[in-house]
Design a protein around this motif. Sequence first.
Motif, PDB file in Angstrom:
ATOM      1  N   UNK A 130       0.762  -1.130   0.040  1.00  0.00           N
ATOM      2  CA  UNK A 130      -0.047   0.036  -0.047  1.00  0.00           C
ATOM      3  C   UNK A 130       1.019   1.040  -0.081  1.00  0.00           C
ATOM      4  N   UNK A 131       1.862   1.367   0.765  1.00  0.00           N
ATOM      5  CA  UNK A 131       2.904   2.613   1.018  1.00  0.00           C
ATOM      6  C   UNK A 131       3.331   2.477  -0.484  1.00  0.00           C
ATOM      7  N   UNK A 132       3.748   1.543  -1.295  1.00  0.00           N
ATOM      8  CA  UNK A 132       4.483   1.814  -2.599  1.00  0.00           C
ATOM      9  C   UNK A 132       3.343   2.276  -3.530  1.00  0.00           C
ATOM     10  N   UNK A 133       2.068   1.944  -3.462  1.00  0.00           N
ATOM     11  CA  UNK A 133       1.113   2.476  -4.460  1.00  0.00           C
ATOM     12  C   UNK A 133       0.798   3.904  -4.075  1.00  0.00           C
ATOM     13  N   UNK A 134       0.818   4.191  -2.873  1.00  0.00           N
ATOM     14  CA  UNK A 134       0.488   5.601  -2.526  1.00  0.00           C
ATOM     15  C   UNK A 134       1.568   6.808  -2.712  1.00  0.00           C
ATOM     16  N   UNK A 135       2.816   6.095  -2.901  1.00  0.00           N
ATOM     17  CA  UNK A 135       3.864   6.924  -3.322  1.00  0.00           C
ATOM     18  C   UNK A 135       3.801   7.543  -4.944  1.00  0.00           C
ATOM     19  N   UNK A 136       2.862   7.046  -5.726  1.00  0.00           N
ATOM     20  CA  UNK A 136       2.570   7.658  -6.975  1.00  0.00           C
ATOM     21  C   UNK A 136       1.262   8.291  -6.810  1.00  0.00           C
ATOM     22  N   UNK A 137       0.836   8.742  -7.881  1.00  0.00           N
ATOM     23  CA  UNK A 137      -0.359   9.505  -8.044  1.00  0.00           C
ATOM     24  C   UNK A 137      -1.624   8.689  -8.583  1.00  0.00           C
ATOM     25  N   UNK A 138      -2.307   8.434  -7.800  1.00  0.00           N
ATOM     26  CA  UNK A 138      -3.595   7.330  -7.763  1.00  0.00           C
ATOM     27  C   UNK A 138      -4.778   8.060  -8.584  1.00  0.00           C
ATOM     28  N   UNK A 139      -4.780   9.305  -8.502  1.00  0.00           N
ATOM     29  CA  UNK A 139      -6.180   9.882  -9.150  1.00  0.00           C
ATOM     30  C   UNK A 139      -6.413   9.673 -10.420  1.00  0.00           C
ATOM     31  N   UNK A 140      -7.730   8.995 -10.340  1.00  0.00           N
ATOM     32  CA  UNK A 140      -8.189   8.416 -11.642  1.00  0.00           C
ATOM     33  C   UNK A 140      -7.777   7.256 -12.037  1.00  0.00           C
ATOM     34  N   UNK A 141      -6.644   6.545 -11.452  1.00  0.00           N
ATOM     35  CA  UNK A 141      -6.294   5.288 -11.728  1.00  0.00           C
ATOM     36  C   UNK A 141      -7.131   4.009 -11.322  1.00  0.00           C
ATOM     37  N   UNK A 142      -6.911   3.005 -12.116  1.00  0.00           N
ATOM     38  CA  UNK A 142      -7.782   1.836 -11.866  1.00  0.00           C
ATOM     39  C   UNK A 142      -6.914   0.785 -11.319  1.00  0.00           C
ATOM     40  N   UNK A 143      -7.181   0.466 -10.160  1.00  0.00           N
ATOM     41  CA  UNK A 143      -6.396  -0.502  -9.564  1.00  0.00           C
ATOM     42  C   UNK A 143      -7.030  -1.817  -9.217  1.00  0.00           C
ATOM     43  N   UNK A 144      -6.538  -2.903  -9.674  1.00  0.00           N
ATOM     44  CA  UNK A 144      -7.124  -4.256  -9.350  1.00  0.00           C
ATOM     45  C   UNK A 144      -6.426  -5.125  -8.164  1.00  0.00           C
ATOM     46  N   UNK A 145      -7.324  -5.515  -7.143  1.00  0.00           N
ATOM     47  CA  UNK A 145      -6.816  -5.933  -6.120  1.00  0.00           C
ATOM     48  C   UNK A 145      -7.352  -7.382  -5.833  1.00  0.00           C
ATOM     49  N   UNK A 146      -6.169  -8.247  -5.970  1.00  0.00           N
ATOM     50  CA  UNK A 146      -6.835  -9.760  -5.660  1.00  0.00           C
ATOM     51  C   UNK A 146      -6.829 -10.019  -4.319  1.00  0.00           C
ATOM     52  N   UNK A 147      -7.858 -10.302  -3.683  1.00  0.00           N
ATOM     53  CA  UNK A 147      -7.869 -10.545  -2.218  1.00  0.00           C
ATOM     54  C   UNK A 147      -8.008 -12.155  -2.048  1.00  0.00           C
ATOM     55  N   UNK A 148      -7.738 -12.439  -0.692  1.00  0.00           N
ATOM     56  CA  UNK A 148      -7.980 -13.987  -0.572  1.00  0.00           C
ATOM     57  C   UNK A 148      -8.542 -14.228   0.822  1.00  0.00           C
ATOM     58  N   UNK A 149      -9.678 -14.308   0.763  1.00  0.00           N
ATOM     59  CA  UNK A 149     -10.514 -14.391   2.079  1.00  0.00           C
ATOM     60  C   UNK A 149     -10.695 -13.121   2.801  1.00  0.00           C
ATOM     61  N   UNK A 150      -9.668 -12.394   3.212  1.00  0.00           N
ATOM     62  CA  UNK A 150      -9.860 -11.127   3.980  1.00  0.00           C
ATOM     63  C   UNK A 150     -10.222  -9.844   2.844  1.00  0.00           C
ATOM     64  N   UNK A 151     -11.259  -9.325   2.906  1.00  0.00           N
ATOM     65  CA  UNK A 151     -11.731  -8.427   1.900  1.00  0.00           C
ATOM     66  C   UNK A 151     -10.680  -7.323   1.984  1.00  0.00           C
ATOM     67  N   UNK A 152      -9.943  -7.020   2.894  1.00  0.00           N
ATOM     68  CA  UNK A 152      -8.921  -5.760   2.934  1.00  0.00           C
ATOM     69  C   UNK A 152      -9.341  -4.653   2.765  1.00  0.00           C
ATOM     70  N   UNK A 153     -10.648  -4.330   3.566  1.00  0.00           N
ATOM     71  CA  UNK A 153     -11.287  -2.915   3.589  1.00  0.00           C
ATOM     72  C   UNK A 153     -10.621  -1.580   3.765  1.00  0.00           C
ATOM     73  N   UNK A 154      -9.844  -1.830   4.550  1.00  0.00           N
ATOM     74  CA  UNK A 154      -8.939  -0.466   4.888  1.00  0.00           C
ATOM     75  C   UNK A 154      -7.881  -0.276   3.931  1.00  0.00           C
ATOM     76  N   UNK A 155      -7.437  -1.114   3.089  1.00  0.00           N
ATOM     77  CA  UNK A 155      -6.613  -1.076   2.060  1.00  0.00           C
ATOM     78  C   UNK A 155      -7.244  -0.599   0.908  1.00  0.00           C
ATOM     79  N   UNK A 156      -8.277  -1.182   0.754  1.00  0.00           N
ATOM     80  CA  UNK A 156      -9.359  -0.418  -0.451  1.00  0.00           C
ATOM     81  C   UNK A 156      -9.526   0.869  -0.153  1.00  0.00           C
ATOM     82  N   UNK A 157     -10.032   1.228   1.192  1.00  0.00           N
ATOM     83  CA  UNK A 157     -10.569   2.647   1.561  1.00  0.00           C
ATOM     84  C   UNK A 157      -9.158   3.646   1.422  1.00  0.00           C
ATOM     85  N   UNK A 158      -8.053   3.392   1.675  1.00  0.00           N
ATOM     86  CA  UNK A 158      -6.834   4.026   1.327  1.00  0.00           C
ATOM     87  C   UNK A 158      -6.630   4.311  -0.225  1.00  0.00           C
TER      88      UNK A 158
END
Length: 275
Positions: A130-158
């Motif tokens: 997450x820290x690596x992704x947030x180093x870049x400009x994510x405005x308007x970017x489309x991110x595909x997140x493969x999750x495994x059981x845990x929905x990773x809600x806080x990760x997605x929210x960030x």
Amino acid sequence: MDEEQPLRGFTVGVTAERKAEEIGALLARRGARVVFGAAMHTVPLPEDGELAAATEAVLAAPVDHVVAVTGVGFRGWFEAAEHAGVADRLREHLRSAEVAARGAKARGAVRGAGLVESFTSPSEESAEVLAHLLEGDLAGKRVVLQVHGDPMLSFRRALRDAGAEVVPVAVYRWTDPVDLDALDALIDAVLRGEVDALPFTSAPAATNFLARADRTGRGEQLREVLRDRVLIACVGPVTAVPIAAAGLPYSTPDRSRTAALVRLVAEALPARARG
């Protein structure tokens, strides 16, 4: 201490489902008495069509970033896509995206799918990805997140707070184990003081082990016994999260691997007994 069988005289509870036989054999080879009680069951989502719908959502528009969270999950996604006849299309669709992997196993699955990762988390922790992704400009970017059981809600929210569109792809979900009686018997054995160590290989197993005790009125007593009398060993920091949240002491091996977890138990249990 028996150098060949350092766990002779000790009992170890195995809560894993997928690697139960492997872990049990490694422990038994070191002399341990092994008690099995899978704490959860993994259900592939292709069985009810949710994964197919998520894949179509991914294919509906260009993708800027892909996050591979687990090796087994990312492989499972492409296996399901192969079964549905869209694997080649999915591979080409993701080829131009930047791919981040949470650790070596996820990276191996990314490469096995014919893609190339641009970042791998050295610590195998989602927070690092997450820290690596947030180093870049994510405005308007489309991110595909493969999750495994845990929905990773806080990760997605960030990611969303940073302006990204997040497309979650859930490959598996967790349910209670098929054999609840075996899990209950293992919990009871812990409560009777008959179990010396509990190695955990996944966060859902650790979560549901404690949750099952809570649902059956044994949670408080279980935590007391675990805190004072049982060696809890977690294969890595992600697995340890629910144990830490419960305020329980635990140990982790230097490498997040099954063999390293068993070695940790084989070294730590005799040391505790001598102490």
